[in-house]
Design a protein around this motif. Structure first.
Motif, PDB file in Angstrom:
ATOM      1  N   LEU A  33     -43.016  43.592  -0.811  1.00  0.00           N
ATOM      2  CA  LEU A  33     -42.456  43.706  -2.153  1.00  0.00           C
ATOM      3  C   LEU A  33     -43.296  43.005  -3.211  1.00  0.00           C
ATOM      4  O   LEU A  33     -43.220  43.358  -4.395  1.00  0.00           O
ATOM      5  N   ASN A  34     -44.089  42.035  -2.821  1.00  0.00           N
ATOM      6  CA  ASN A  34     -44.850  41.268  -3.798  1.00  0.00           C
ATOM      7  C   ASN A  34     -46.351  41.537  -3.704  1.00  0.00           C
ATOM      8  O   ASN A  34     -46.930  42.169  -4.581  1.00  0.00           O
ATOM      9  N   GLN A  35     -46.984  41.088  -2.622  1.00  0.00           N
ATOM     10  CA  GLN A  35     -48.426  41.253  -2.533  1.00  0.00           C
ATOM     11  C   GLN A  35     -48.865  42.709  -2.560  1.00  0.00           C
ATOM     12  O   GLN A  35     -49.880  43.054  -3.162  1.00  0.00           O
ATOM     13  N   LEU A  36     -48.084  43.575  -1.906  1.00  0.00           N
ATOM     14  CA  LEU A  36     -48.499  44.969  -1.800  1.00  0.00           C
ATOM     15  C   LEU A  36     -47.885  45.874  -2.860  1.00  0.00           C
ATOM     16  O   LEU A  36     -48.123  47.087  -2.853  1.00  0.00           O
ATOM     17  N   GLN A  37     -47.109  45.311  -3.767  1.00  0.00           N
ATOM     18  CA  GLN A  37     -46.473  46.145  -4.791  1.00  0.00           C
ATOM     19  C   GLN A  37     -47.481  46.949  -5.613  1.00  0.00           C
ATOM     20  O   GLN A  37     -47.271  48.145  -5.869  1.00  0.00           O
ATOM     21  N   PRO A  38     -48.614  46.366  -6.028  1.00  0.00           N
ATOM     22  CA  PRO A  38     -49.580  47.161  -6.793  1.00  0.00           C
ATOM     23  C   PRO A  38     -50.121  48.358  -6.010  1.00  0.00           C
ATOM     24  O   PRO A  38     -50.575  49.331  -6.607  1.00  0.00           O
ATOM     25  N   ILE A  39     -50.073  48.258  -4.678  1.00  0.00           N
ATOM     26  CA  ILE A  39     -50.590  49.351  -3.846  1.00  0.00           C
ATOM     27  C   ILE A  39     -49.548  50.451  -3.692  1.00  0.00           C
ATOM     28  O   ILE A  39     -49.808  51.619  -3.979  1.00  0.00           O
ATOM     29  N   TRP A  40     -48.337  50.087  -3.230  1.00  0.00           N
ATOM     30  CA  TRP A  40     -47.361  51.143  -2.946  1.00  0.00           C
ATOM     31  C   TRP A  40     -46.823  51.830  -4.191  1.00  0.00           C
ATOM     32  O   TRP A  40     -46.356  52.976  -4.122  1.00  0.00           O
ATOM     33  N   LYS A  41     -46.933  51.191  -5.325  1.00  0.00           N
ATOM     34  CA  LYS A  41     -46.489  51.860  -6.555  1.00  0.00           C
ATOM     35  C   LYS A  41     -47.386  53.050  -6.905  1.00  0.00           C
ATOM     36  O   LYS A  41     -46.985  53.932  -7.663  1.00  0.00           O
ATOM     37  N   LYS A  42     -48.596  53.077  -6.328  1.00  0.00           N
ATOM     38  CA  LYS A  42     -49.518  54.186  -6.585  1.00  0.00           C
ATOM     39  C   LYS A  42     -49.359  55.326  -5.579  1.00  0.00           C
ATOM     40  O   LYS A  42     -50.030  56.355  -5.715  1.00  0.00           O
ATOM     41  N   HIS A  43     -48.499  55.125  -4.583  1.00  0.00           N
ATOM     42  CA  HIS A  43     -48.338  56.128  -3.529  1.00  0.00           C
ATOM     43  C   HIS A  43     -46.884  56.596  -3.518  1.00  0.00           C
ATOM     44  O   HIS A  43     -45.983  55.872  -3.073  1.00  0.00           O
ATOM     45  N   LYS A  44     -46.670  57.793  -3.998  1.00  0.00           N
ATOM     46  CA  LYS A  44     -45.336  58.305  -4.300  1.00  0.00           C
ATOM     47  C   LYS A  44     -44.375  58.232  -3.112  1.00  0.00           C
ATOM     48  O   LYS A  44     -43.254  57.738  -3.238  1.00  0.00           O
ATOM     49  N   ALA A  45     -44.778  58.703  -1.952  1.00  0.00           N
ATOM     50  CA  ALA A  45     -43.864  58.765  -0.801  1.00  0.00           C
ATOM     51  C   ALA A  45     -43.420  57.373  -0.373  1.00  0.00           C
ATOM     52  O   ALA A  45     -42.234  57.145  -0.096  1.00  0.00           O
ATOM     53  N   VAL A  46     -44.347  56.431  -0.305  1.00  0.00           N
ATOM     54  CA  VAL A  46     -44.005  55.066   0.097  1.00  0.00           C
ATOM     55  C   VAL A  46     -43.168  54.393  -0.989  1.00  0.00           C
ATOM     56  O   VAL A  46     -42.202  53.679  -0.696  1.00  0.00           O
ATOM     57  N   ASP A  86     -51.652  62.220   3.583  1.00  0.00           N
ATOM     58  CA  ASP A  86     -51.409  62.034   2.148  1.00  0.00           C
ATOM     59  C   ASP A  86     -50.246  61.092   1.872  1.00  0.00           C
ATOM     60  O   ASP A  86     -50.292  60.291   0.931  1.00  0.00           O
ATOM     61  N   SER A  87     -49.191  61.182   2.689  1.00  0.00           N
ATOM     62  CA  SER A  87     -47.965  60.423   2.414  1.00  0.00           C
ATOM     63  C   SER A  87     -48.057  58.956   2.827  1.00  0.00           C
ATOM     64  O   SER A  87     -47.489  58.092   2.160  1.00  0.00           O
ATOM     65  N   PHE A  88     -48.770  58.695   3.935  1.00  0.00           N
ATOM     66  CA  PHE A  88     -48.775  57.315   4.447  1.00  0.00           C
ATOM     67  C   PHE A  88     -50.165  56.747   4.691  1.00  0.00           C
ATOM     68  O   PHE A  88     -50.437  55.596   4.355  1.00  0.00           O
ATOM     69  N   PHE A  89     -51.058  57.561   5.281  1.00  0.00           N
ATOM     70  CA  PHE A  89     -52.311  56.973   5.736  1.00  0.00           C
ATOM     71  C   PHE A  89     -53.172  56.457   4.590  1.00  0.00           C
ATOM     72  O   PHE A  89     -53.820  55.415   4.711  1.00  0.00           O
ATOM     73  N   LYS A  90     -53.191  57.163   3.472  1.00  0.00           N
ATOM     74  CA  LYS A  90     -53.961  56.680   2.319  1.00  0.00           C
ATOM     75  C   LYS A  90     -53.416  55.337   1.841  1.00  0.00           C
ATOM     76  O   LYS A  90     -54.174  54.419   1.506  1.00  0.00           O
ATOM     77  N   PHE A  91     -52.085  55.228   1.823  1.00  0.00           N
ATOM     78  CA  PHE A  91     -51.470  53.939   1.470  1.00  0.00           C
ATOM     79  C   PHE A  91     -51.859  52.880   2.482  1.00  0.00           C
ATOM     80  O   PHE A  91     -52.211  51.748   2.123  1.00  0.00           O
TER      81      PHE A  91
END
Length: 705
Positions: free
Chosen positions: A120-133, A220-225
């Motif tokens: 929720l914190n360290q990875l937030q900038p990453i998962w916010k860019k990946h729609k499915a996650v 596309d949904s998970f591996f790129k994230f």
């Protein structure tokens, strides 16, 4: 009897220890003295090379095995020459030392809260860019973050590399390798979990729907994230336990690519790996990198017949075909004398496991002239089985030469719950560890609260108390708990009816005409609630109440999604609990008291991973009775072993369908069967619950029926 040499080794052990082969596969079935053989192999290599400082790395699978090997070479003067040149370590420990050397200030995330916070914190900038996650996390903010972190670890364990698997083509190549490596089932369980978290579309049956047919969707949904998130954590010196191996592996491989091979005092001359049948793809990659960077010889030790950890991505194919996976030629040696098991146990177990085709053929014999007592006992059901187990345990405890150690082994946790209840309520000391953790689950607590509500179904109480109990029943009557809106609507209706007993409230529920709009939405939902609750509270005995919960309350039934947080949902113990409850008749109070007593006693038992559990001097380990599931029996031995419910559908598990799954089940049975030193009882039920059942195929393979 085996021929003994001056070294105290038999011929097969000595052939291995004194071999001139560089790379060796040592097949070491249980009880064949592999630890002693490994130590002597190191001693032979140290003496044969003539080098003053030949260096060894011995990798063990567990901390307990590491400590055992370390003690042997440091307490036995015969191995004094190895002190200071043999490093003994688990892969996690070895990897963490490398990570600590490379990272400026490494932070380990290990707890559930750590995982939740990191996502929720360290990875937030990453998962916010990946729609499915992003949508998955926002939909299940309380649970999805930790589970997605778990999935990230699993992708590392199964062999993905975020630095090398950089495009769709390489991703597809990795997936295609899973079938050849025996990892397809593990991969499919990851797809199911991705679907369960809402990252990819639902998979209702392994390999049957879009997620398993569309690798591009997963990519596309998970591996790129996954690639971006993994890189982000590494750059920020944040590591999970799996990263101890993963990051160390990446570092070793990078140095190999750069031509930075080791030499001198930093180099390992020899790499020896214990329990090789239990390694997963990440373990294999790290071991291969360690050996390649040091240009060391490799000795792998294990038993493909005891490969039972597929759930963590392990596969027996690595030890069956080491030449292929290491790209080296391996000489094979087999320790062919079992010093632990009686003659007939060895002969019969070899007869059973020979039915597996994907294995290395071995000829194993026992060092003992004596046979174990083996008996197949046909029972009419759980009460009859319990009588047999109790009598055998009493026999062992009262043995004239002192208490014997007894293992009561089930294939599933639910099988051994009734025995824990009996031993706890009768103050019989036993050791159980984590296999009975179901009594610590929140779902089991809720089940027991429902039983308590049933006890008060006729009692007059305040409307508020009655309504609270009815809400608790409704929450578990259907798959999902009541929504906030539905709860308010039903409670408002019940308040107007002023119900003073549960049975009054059932009538009020049946009369409700409003609409329910939550996940349990139905125009007749309140009537269904009333019918389900009535079937439970009108039961005339404890066993009938448990059966009513099993059949009518969907919120307590098997649910692998919920099982991530509560082990109860993996295998709800209703059938065995109901059979056990027949002894109580309608005495609900005694049943509840015995459950509470069992929970209190279980709370003080040590976890199975505690090294002290393997210490025969530790108080809990000295208890004569041990309750466990078959996988937890691996590496242990007992005077008496009792295998529960040796029937089709349990041994092997009814969910095993493919040939690979059936072979995996046979290996689990083989491990349980070979734990015995003196007496083996195999209990075969004529019926389980109300269903007639057949004896296990393993009994026919053994020639015991």
């Amino acid at each position: 009897m085996a021929t003994q040499t001056l070294l105290g080794l038999d011929n097969s052990q000595r052939n291995f220890c004194e071999s001139d082969a560089k790379n060796i596969r040592l097949l070491a079935p249980a009880g064949c003295g592999k630890t002693l053989s490994l130590a002597h192999r190191c001693l032979h290599l140290a003496q044969a090379t003539g080098k003053s400082k030949t260096r060894f790395l011995v990798v063990t699978f567990t901390v307990a095995a590491r400590d055992e090997f370390h003690s042997r070479i440091h307490e036995d003067e015969a191995f004094a020459e190895l002190r200071g040149v043999v490093e003994v370590s688990t892969l996690n420990s070895w990897g963490f030392r490398r990570v600590r050397n490379e990272a400026f200030s490494p932070k380990l995330v290990t707890s559930r809260n750590d995982y939740h916070f990191a996502m929720l914190n360290q990875l937030q900038p990453i998962w916010k860019k990946h729609k499915a996650v992003r949508e998955a996390i926002e939909a299940k903010r309380n649970t999805a973050p930790r589970k997605i972190m778990d999935l990230m670890d699993s992708f590392k364990s199964i062999g993905f590399d975020h630095q090398r698997d950089t495009n769709l083509e390489k991703f597809l190549q990795r997936i295609e390798s899973f079938a050849a490596d025996g990892l397809q089932n593990k991969w499919e369980t990851l797809l199911v979990e991705l679907a369960r978290q809402g990252v990819i579309p639902k998979v209702t049956q392994y390999g049957s729907e879009e997620a398993s047919r569309s690798p591009r969707l997963i990519y596309d949904s998970f591996f790129k994230f996954w690639r971006s998130a993994t890189q982000h954590l590494v750059e920020n010196d944040t590591f999970t336990l799996e990263d101890q191996k993963y990051v160390a592996c990446l570092d070793e491989q990078a140095k190999i690519d750069e031509g930075k091979l080791l030499s001198g005092a930093a180099r390992y001359d020899h790499l020896l790996v214990d329990e090789f049948q239990d390694i997963n793809p990440l373990d294999l990659a790290l071991l291969r990198a360690i050996a390649d960077r040091s240009r060391s010889t490799i000795t792998i030790v294990g038993d493909d017949d005891q490969a039972i950890f597929e759930w963590r991505g392990a596969t027996p194919r690595y030890i069956v075909k080491p030449d292929h996976y290491f790209q080296r030629r391996f000489a094979t040696f087999t320790l062919d004398t079992n010093y632990r098991s009686p003659r007939n146990i060895v002969e019969i177990s070899q007869r059973i496991i020979a039915n597996n085709e994907n294995r290395v053929t071995k000829e194993i014999s026992s060092n003992m002239d004596e046979d174990a007592f083996i008996e197949v006992v046909t029972t009419s059901g759980l009460p009859d089985s319990m009588s047999c187990v109790i009598a055998e345990c009493e026999r062992a405890i009262d043995a004239t030469e002192g208490p014997k150690r007894v293992a009561v082994i089930g294939r599933k946790k639910s099988q051994i719950i009734p025995y824990q209840l009996y031993f706890a309520s009768n103050d019989i000391p036993f050791c159980a560890a984590e296999d009975l953790q179901i009594f610590m689950s929140a779902a089991f607590d809720r089940l027991m609260k429902l039983i308590l509500i049933k006890c008060n179904a006729d009692a007059r109480r305040t409307t508020s108390q009655v309504n609270d109990d009815v809400m608790a029943l409704c929450d578990l009557a259907k798959r999902y708990p009541l929504s906030k809106a539905d709860r308010a609507a039903l409670r408002s209706h019940l308040i107007t009816r002023k119900s003073k007993t549960i049975k009054d409230a059932i009538s009020a529920l049946a009369a409700y005409t409003g609409q329910l709009k939550g996940k349990n939405k139905s125009s007749e939902m309140s009537l269904q609630f009333a019918e389900k609750i009535a079937s439970f509270v009108n039961a005339d005995c404890v066993a009938s109440s448990v059966n009513a919960l099993a059949h009518s309350f969907e919120g307590l039934q098997t649910d692998l999604g919920k099982a991530e947080d509560d082990v109860f949902y993996v295998d709800p113990p209703f059938m065995h609990l109901a059979e056990y409850a027949t002894r109580y008749g309608d005495d609900y109070g005694q049943f509840i008291d015995d459950i509470e007593s069992a929970k209190e006693k279980l709370a003080y038992l040590p976890p199975v991973t505690d090294p002290k559990e393997l210490d025969p001097m530790h108080e809990e380990w000295r208890r004569p009775i041990h309750l466990m599931t078959a996988p937890r029996a691996k590496g242990k031995e007992f005077d008496t072993v009792i295998l529960l419910d040796v029937n089709e559908g349990i041994w092997p598990n009814k969910n095993a369908a493919t040939e690979a799954e059936l072979e995996a089940e046979r290996r689990v049975f083989y491990v349980a069967f070979t734990r015995v030193k003196e007496r083996l009882l195999l209990l075969v039920n004529e019926r389980i619950g109300k269903s007639k059942v057949e004896p296990s195929r393993y009994l026919k393979e053994a020639g015991l029926v």
